[in-house]
Design an enzyme around this catalytic site. Sequence first.
Site, PDB file in Angstrom:
ATOM      1  N   TYR A  17       0.821  -1.214   0.000  1.00 50.65           N
ATOM      2  CA  TYR A  17       0.000   0.000   0.000  1.00 50.65           C
ATOM      3  C   TYR A  17       0.859   1.270   0.000  1.00 50.65           C
ATOM      4  O   TYR A  17       0.502   2.261   0.633  1.00 50.65           O
ATOM      5  CB  TYR A  17      -0.977   0.000   1.183  1.00 50.65           C
ATOM      6  N   TYR A 147     -11.564  -6.896   7.613  1.00 45.91           N
ATOM      7  CA  TYR A 147     -10.441  -7.098   6.690  1.00 45.91           C
ATOM      8  C   TYR A 147     -10.108  -8.585   6.690  1.00 45.91           C
ATOM      9  O   TYR A 147      -9.832  -9.170   7.736  1.00 45.91           O
ATOM     10  CB  TYR A 147      -9.207  -6.296   7.101  1.00 45.91           C
ATOM     11  N   ASP A 249     -12.222 -16.082  10.880  1.00 43.13           N
ATOM     12  CA  ASP A 249     -10.884 -15.688  10.422  1.00 43.13           C
ATOM     13  C   ASP A 249     -10.049 -15.353  11.663  1.00 43.13           C
ATOM     14  O   ASP A 249     -10.051 -14.226  12.139  1.00 43.13           O
ATOM     15  CB  ASP A 249     -11.022 -14.482   9.485  1.00 43.13           C
ATOM     16  N   LYS A 278      -0.278 -16.212  10.304  1.00 44.23           N
ATOM     17  CA  LYS A 278       0.597 -15.284  11.038  1.00 44.23           C
ATOM     18  C   LYS A 278       1.454 -15.997  12.086  1.00 44.23           C
ATOM     19  O   LYS A 278       2.533 -16.472  11.769  1.00 44.23           O
ATOM     20  CB  LYS A 278      -0.238 -14.155  11.630  1.00 44.23           C
TER      21      LYS A 278
END
Length: 441
Positions: A17, A147, A249, A278
């Site tokens: 980004y 997200y 999630d 992660k």
Amino acid sequence: MPTSTLERDSGLLWHPYGPLDAGAHFSVTGADGPYVEMRDASGSTHRLLDGMSSWWSVVHGYQHPVMDAALTTQIGSFSHVMFGGLTHEPAVELAERLVAVTPDGLDHVFLADSGSVSVEVALKLAIQYQLARGRDRRRFLALEGAYHGDTTGAMSVCDPVGGMHNDFAGLLATQLFLPRPPLPEASAAEVHEWLVKAENLVDAHGAEIAGIIVEPLFQGAGGMRPYHPAALQSLRRLATEIDAVLIADEIATGFGRTGSDFACRAAGITPDVMCLGKALTGGYLTLAALLCSGTVADVITTSSHRALMHGPTFMANPLACAAANASVGLLIDDETSGWEPAIGRISQALETGLAPARRLDHVIEARVTGGIGVVELDRPVDVALTTRIASEHGVWLRPFRQHIYTMPPYISTPAVVDTITKAIVAAAAAHGDGCEFEVAS
């Protein structure tokens, strides 16, 4: 002619980004424990505490001897092999471990290359489940502020307005969204109002909904925001009522980060599908896991394909599985850096260290959720200013929007967390009225 790593990077490499010509703040030259060795544009070197755990992943710190040994051993055997028609011990051991440590009822595992890909697989699995039930349901119910990743399906279930994917609206499937769930401290009336909205949306669209996807109890990149467990419990109930697949999630929240081993367990629910990533490999290699219930797996197995229709080249990479086995062992079994003692230690230090930020007029809130500390400003964060001040305090931070936040490595001592929180408070204070700063994305 550019000579330094930073100079050669600028205009050559894209960063997440970031503009192509923006380059990076530092180049990394080494890392050990909770520290990262960095060099800035002037050539000066810095030894900074990684307050980000490299985006939630390096929970055991850098060059952890157990992690290094696991990878060295696996390299001495074999580094990669296709998973189509073959299997290997690291993958089977990992699947057995994950089934054992996650909430009861999640008995089957798909190993994906990344968190985003695991979400893609979860969405495909839900659609396959519905087709196998004789229903053509292809929409998903998600939360505003969500997200779930940067791939196409995952983007479609991210916040459609406040998220980072607005430019791709025409490409993405149109999903259903509920308002952000109420905060944990919300009144009973606020919680009830949200639940009624959820029930009404499901009543109106239940026949279209293949699955419901959430970040359980804590929304990360969408705002670093915790929410009320009653919201998650109601979504579990509603998914069951319409036979939709509930997808949790837990890529960021899993393995203790929010103060429970899994946020779903803290809410007293078991999803039909759980995505992990992660911390899974301790940040050593990219890998994610999808676990699903026996009910979902049985339906897929009795469908015309009999298979979950996904199969990446690097699925169940043996090196990544070896790293994950070592990481999960440390997270569950280690008395010092395991998630439970670590999060208790870190959470207490974050509460103490971030308290001074609450006295700043331009701070909306300084909050701690498990091993996550967040200072939310009433204005956009100046990334360059925050980076400079944090590095002067010996810390690496990566703020976004109005948030200066940290999720320290699990090996962090109270002294390490104290240094990180002092840097956050100093950076937040520098954004006060009268301080000039530039807004960066």
